[in-house]
Design a protein around this motif. Structure first.
Motif, PDB file in Angstrom:
ATOM      1  N   VAL A 176      38.989  24.509  41.247  1.00  0.00           N
ATOM      2  CA  VAL A 176      39.273  25.718  42.020  1.00  0.00           C
ATOM      3  C   VAL A 176      38.586  26.901  41.337  1.00  0.00           C
ATOM      4  O   VAL A 176      38.725  27.093  40.119  1.00  0.00           O
ATOM      5  CB  VAL A 176      40.787  25.982  42.136  1.00  0.00           C
ATOM      6  CG1 VAL A 176      41.047  27.298  42.883  1.00  0.00           C
ATOM      7  CG2 VAL A 176      41.477  24.827  42.851  1.00  0.00           C
ATOM      8  N   GLY A 177      37.837  27.667  42.153  1.00  0.00           N
ATOM      9  CA  GLY A 177      37.161  28.850  41.624  1.00  0.00           C
ATOM     10  C   GLY A 177      37.555  30.093  42.414  1.00  0.00           C
ATOM     11  O   GLY A 177      37.771  30.036  43.625  1.00  0.00           O
ATOM     12  N   LEU A 178      37.671  31.197  41.715  1.00  0.00           N
ATOM     13  CA  LEU A 178      37.921  32.501  42.334  1.00  0.00           C
ATOM     14  C   LEU A 178      36.737  33.402  41.995  1.00  0.00           C
ATOM     15  O   LEU A 178      36.537  33.766  40.823  1.00  0.00           O
ATOM     16  CB  LEU A 178      39.223  33.106  41.833  1.00  0.00           C
ATOM     17  CG  LEU A 178      39.586  34.482  42.409  1.00  0.00           C
ATOM     18  CD1 LEU A 178      39.880  34.387  43.902  1.00  0.00           C
ATOM     19  CD2 LEU A 178      40.777  35.097  41.662  1.00  0.00           C
ATOM     20  N   LEU A 179      35.929  33.750  43.027  1.00  0.00           N
ATOM     21  CA  LEU A 179      34.740  34.578  42.821  1.00  0.00           C
ATOM     22  C   LEU A 179      35.049  35.991  43.299  1.00  0.00           C
ATOM     23  O   LEU A 179      35.454  36.202  44.459  1.00  0.00           O
ATOM     24  CB  LEU A 179      33.540  34.018  43.583  1.00  0.00           C
ATOM     25  CG  LEU A 179      32.876  32.787  42.960  1.00  0.00           C
ATOM     26  CD1 LEU A 179      33.660  31.514  43.275  1.00  0.00           C
ATOM     27  CD2 LEU A 179      31.435  32.633  43.427  1.00  0.00           C
ATOM     28  N   THR A 180      34.860  36.939  42.415  1.00  0.00           N
ATOM     29  CA  THR A 180      35.083  38.347  42.730  1.00  0.00           C
ATOM     30  C   THR A 180      33.727  39.024  42.921  1.00  0.00           C
ATOM     31  O   THR A 180      32.891  39.056  41.999  1.00  0.00           O
ATOM     32  CB  THR A 180      35.867  39.030  41.597  1.00  0.00           C
ATOM     33  OG1 THR A 180      37.107  38.348  41.408  1.00  0.00           O
ATOM     34  CG2 THR A 180      36.145  40.500  41.958  1.00  0.00           C
ATOM     35  N   TYR A 181      33.516  39.525  44.127  1.00  0.00           N
ATOM     36  CA  TYR A 181      32.230  40.126  44.492  1.00  0.00           C
ATOM     37  C   TYR A 181      32.120  41.505  43.860  1.00  0.00           C
ATOM     38  O   TYR A 181      32.986  42.363  44.008  1.00  0.00           O
ATOM     39  CB  TYR A 181      32.134  40.212  46.016  1.00  0.00           C
ATOM     40  CG  TYR A 181      30.844  40.773  46.549  1.00  0.00           C
ATOM     41  CD1 TYR A 181      29.697  39.985  46.567  1.00  0.00           C
ATOM     42  CD2 TYR A 181      30.783  42.079  47.034  1.00  0.00           C
ATOM     43  CE1 TYR A 181      28.506  40.501  47.085  1.00  0.00           C
ATOM     44  CE2 TYR A 181      29.605  42.604  47.541  1.00  0.00           C
ATOM     45  CZ  TYR A 181      28.474  41.804  47.552  1.00  0.00           C
ATOM     46  OH  TYR A 181      27.283  42.320  48.055  1.00  0.00           O
ATOM     47  N   GLN A 182      30.973  41.731  43.140  1.00  0.00           N
ATOM     48  CA  GLN A 182      30.729  43.006  42.456  1.00  0.00           C
ATOM     49  C   GLN A 182      29.619  43.826  43.116  1.00  0.00           C
ATOM     50  O   GLN A 182      29.452  45.008  42.797  1.00  0.00           O
ATOM     51  CB  GLN A 182      30.370  42.749  40.986  1.00  0.00           C
ATOM     52  CG  GLN A 182      31.438  42.034  40.200  1.00  0.00           C
ATOM     53  CD  GLN A 182      32.716  42.862  40.055  1.00  0.00           C
ATOM     54  OE1 GLN A 182      32.753  44.085  40.320  1.00  0.00           O
ATOM     55  NE2 GLN A 182      33.788  42.196  39.646  1.00  0.00           N
TER      56      GLN A 182
END
Length: 273
Positions: free
Chosen positions: A238-244
């Motif tokens: 499981v990955g959580l990608l936070t858009y910058q």
């Protein structure tokens, strides 16, 4: 007085013979009546008539030691029986070695399971080799510790794999866990599903595992700084990608910038068809 006739028949110097009346006289041999007479041991009697010599009887067979023989036979039987029984036991034990292990597992106390709290959404799939988990299939395991990688710039047609450590952009022909397609202005996954979290949703492992608004592509026009995307791979990561953000218009490269937090082996593996 002898009669003249009898005297005439006798030889001079001989004694007249007396009747024997069936008994042998001294100097005479008694009739044998058909049985051979035994000669003195110092006299050679010569060959005897056929059929008249007494034959020696068969020698008496020695008595068998029945008691000792029976005891030896009994001991031999017991030894063979014990060896056969031992061989059968070993064969049965080797044939089904899992029975003993199964009985031991059933009698193992509950305290032998891994200590610590297990959230309701914990995975039941054992971790990969080297992840520190020691579980059997079907066991509910504690949530893995997250690992975070910040400041990743993913250029057009590059992608990342959540099982890589460290996570970094690569460009190959493998199916990507998360890929940026700048020409199409979208991000996508080829190994699972994605969820674009709404504003106000907490970006964590429980949210990613519980939300079911799945998709495989998300347009970059829907993203703003701080947008979060859950990526759930079929291999259980499981990955959580936070858009910058994305590259400036005057930048020669076209890329997006993201921070990535990974929980490896946090979900059940999806069987492949």
């Amino acid at each position: 007085m002898m009669q003249p006739q009898q005297a005439a028949h006798q030889q001079p110097g001989t004694q007249p013979q007396q009747p024997t009346y069936g008994y042998p006289q001294p100097g005479q041999q008694a009739p044998g009546y058909g049985y051979p007479q035994t000669a003195p041991h110092h006299q050679h009697t010569g060959p005897q008539p056929y059929g008249t010599v007494a034959q020696p009887g068969p020698a008496a067979a020695p008595k068998k030691k029945k008691g000792r023989t029976l005891a030896i036979a009994l001991v031999g039987t017991l030894v063979l029986g014990g060896a056969a029984g031992g061989g059968a036991y070993i064969a049965l034990s080797d044939k089904d070695p899992g029975k003993k292990t199964e009985s031991q597992d059933k009698s193992a106390p509950e305290s032998s399971k891994p200590a610590g709290s297990t959230p309701s959404g914990g995975a039941s799939t054992p971790g990969n080799e080297g992840d520190g988990l020691d579980t059997a299939p079907g066991d509910v395991v504690p949530d893995p510790e997250p690992k975070t990688y910040t400041g990743l710039d993913i250029v057009n047609n590059y992608h990342v794999f959540l099982d890589h450590d460290p996570v970094k952009p690569v460009n190959d022909d493998s199916n990507a866990d998360f890929e940026y397609e700048g020409d199409l202005n979208q991000v996508e996954t080829e190994t699972g599903r994605m969820i674009l979290l709404r504003t106000g949703q907490t970006g964590d492992l429980d949210t990613c595992r519980s939300d079911t608004r799945y998709t495989t592509t998300i347009e970059t026009g829907l993203l703003s700084k701080g947008s979060q995307i859950c990526v759930l791979t079929d291999s259980g990561h499981v990955g959580l990608l936070t858009y910058q953000g994305k590259s400036p218009e005057n930048d020669p490269s076209k890329f997006i910038s993201v921070d990535v937090t990974v929980w490896r082996n946090a979900m059940d593996v999806v069987p492949t068809s």
